[in-house]
Each structure stands twice: as C-alpha cells, then as structure tokens.
Write an enzyme that holds these catalytic residues in place. Structure first.
Site: not given
Length: 346
Positions: A156-157, A206, A274
């Site tokens: 899993s991330l 971002r 993220d």
C-alpha cells in the site's frame, strides 16, 4: 546567518567581477576608438550596433560566471538541530535504491536512512549487507549513519507514511527511490524546515484551482494543477512528498488519527498519498507549505504521472478528500525560499 555567502566567497566573486568589468571596458574603448576613426556614417552605425551587442553579451557572460562561482559555496555548517532521517520509498528497483542510498549517505546532517519496503518478499541479506557497506564507505567524518529496512506485509502507498517509533530525529526527508537531491540543496531545505518545523518544506510544488463556477455541467469543484500551472501563476498549495521535509509527528497522525476512509481510498486507487499528506498538514497547521528553490534529478523511468488521465485522477482525489474533510484545508501561497548564496538576483 547560514544563508549568507562567506566573506571569502564574496571577495572571490568581487575580484572575478572586477576582472570581467575591466575586460569589458577595454573592449568598449577599442570599439569606440575604431568608430571615431571611421568616416562612413553607415559603418559607424554598424559598429555602434556591434558595440552594443558585445557589451550585452559580455554582461551576460558576467552573469553566468557569477552564478557559476557562487554555486561552489561552502556547506551550511554546522547544521541546526539533530539532523534528519531520510525515508526512501522503493518498489522493485534495487539498482536505483543503491544509488540513492549511496548519495544520501554523503550528505551532512543525515542521521539515518530508512527504506520503506512493501514487496511481497523480504529484502535479501545480500542487499541489506551491500547497502550497509555502501553507507559505511560513503559516510564522511566520524558519523555513523543507521540504515534500516521498514518491512511491510501489505502493498500500500500508505506504508511510506506509517508511524516509525524508532526515529532519532524530528525531521524526516521523504523521497522516492528514483529522486536524487543534491546535498547542498538538501542542507538548505533542512535549514528552512528548522525555521518552520510544523510546515512541509519541499522541492515539487503543486496547486489546487477552483473550477469556473459557470461550468455547471461539471460536479468537481477543484482542479489539480501540475508544474506548468505553478510556473505560470507562481502560486502553489502543496509540495509533494517525493522530495519534502516534514515533522515525524505527521506519521503518527497519518497512521492513527487521519480519517481511515482516506487510507482505504489510497490503497484502493494506488494514488494520491502525497495529496493526502498535504491535506493532513494543512488541516493541522492552517498554513501553506514552503517551496524551496533547488534542482532534483529523477534517475528512473517515467512513473504514474506520465500515464494518460493522471491529472483527472489527481483532481478527483482533491475533490474527494475535500468532501471527506468537509472543507478545503489547502492554503495557497506564492512564497519561495531561495538560497541567496547561489543566486545573483534575489
């Protein structure tokens, strides 16, 4: 202060500029003298134009030389605090992992390197031993950098943000296994983080944009803005965890306090961990992150960001997370931290 150029560096740069200025002055005087001796008005105009271009080009060379000279600045020493732990997220790219570990072992301030391992098979002893050997050979001075594998049984991330109870530092530098941050940039970013330890401090900004309200046919309220939108507007609200500092407390909050449905969402969709961390930190602090100017080098092949529909999936994450929080915690800003030692105009 650590961000200012040393006196020796300034003197060296000033001497270099003086030499360039003297050379430019001699060139201009020769050209002017030649123009004065020429009887043709057309020739004078051409020579004046040549003189102007020569001076402009020489000033440009002076600018480049100044930047080149100032880029070889001394390291920030001593670094504040207890240093930082590098947390590398990796997946079946041992060659890149070795390069990353070898690089970060050379950087001042690194206390430990943690490898987040989520592969189905345990890391081989040969890999662990080779990385320990690399760290010992690359470490400078009398530093003893710890290297540790944080092995996860689930792919899993979310694993990259699992709580680590054995960290010896408050500061974490989160990095992907295919991203190399020059040590000088890393050390500067660490000093910036020390000035605002509750913030995320990173190199990859971002932005979330509010969708045009006249577009009533679309349900999504926000649009995920990539690098070009940040470059164009100078505004950002996130720094990605592929290259960012943050406090270790956020690992505990992510693991134990963040809404579980967000972790489930990330496991299911294999994306946006993220963005989830950016939401978490902004929700805790009510403040924007800090973008640090600096180069990072991606040494691997293209990742999921190069796949079709990536921006749309990221936009959906932003909107879904905002719906779960019941508000938009991300805070836009246009502030950027710049190392004045390596920038002529600042």
């Amino acid at each position: 202060m650590p961000m200012l150029m040393s006196i020796e560096g300034k003197q060296q740069q000033q001497q270099h500029r003086c030499k360039m200025n003297n050379s430019i002055g001699r060139m201009v005087r020769l050209l002017i003298a030649h123009v004065g001796s020429n009887k043709s008005g057309g020739s004078k105009m051409r020579l004046l134009l040549l003189c102007s271009l020569t001076v402009s080009f020489s000033l440009f060379l002076l600018f480049l030389a100044s930047r080149s000279l100032s880029s070889h600045h001394p390291p920030l020493s001593p670094l504040p605090g207890k240093g930082y732990s590098v947390v590398i997220n990796t997946w079946k790219r041992n060659d890149l992992l070795k390069k990353s570990v070898a690089h970060y072992a050379t950087c001042a301030g690194v206390d430990a390197i943690h490898v987040v391992w989520s592969e189905p098979d345990f890391p081989h002893n040969s890999l662990i031993d080779s990385l320990k050997k690399v760290v010992r050979s690359k470490s400078k001075g009398n530093r003893e950098i710890e290297i540790k594998f944080d092995v996860n049984h689930e792919d899993s991330l979310n694993n990259r943000f699992k709580e680590m109870r054995d960290l010896r530092t408050d500061a974490i530098y989160s990095i992907d296994d295919d991203v190399i941050t020059p040590c000088s940039s890393l050390e500067f970013a660490y000093t910036v983080w020390n000035s605002a330890p509750s913030s995320m401090v990173g190199f990859v900004p971002r932005m979330h944009w509010l969708r045009d309200p006249t577009e009533t046919c679309l349900e999504e309220q926000y649009i995920y803005g990539g690098w070009w939108s940040v470059w164009w507007s100078g505004t950002y609200s996130m720094v990605l965890s592929k290259a960012a500092f943050f406090h270790k407390q956020y690992l505990a909050i992510y693991t134990n306090q963040m809404v579980p449905s967000i972790r489930d969402y990330i496991t299911k969709n294999r994306n946006c961990e993220d963005i989830a961390m950016s939401f978490l930190v902004a929700n805790v602090t009510g403040s924007p992150p800090i973008w640090v100017e600096g180069k990072i080098h991606e040494i691997g092949s293209t990742g999921i960001s190069s796949l079709g529909g990536h921006s749309a999936r990221r936009s959906k994450c932003v909107n879904d997370f905002a719906a779960i929080y019941g508000t938009m915690p991300l805070v836009p800003t246009s502030v950027k931290a710049v190392d004045s030692r390596s920038t002529w105009f600042w």
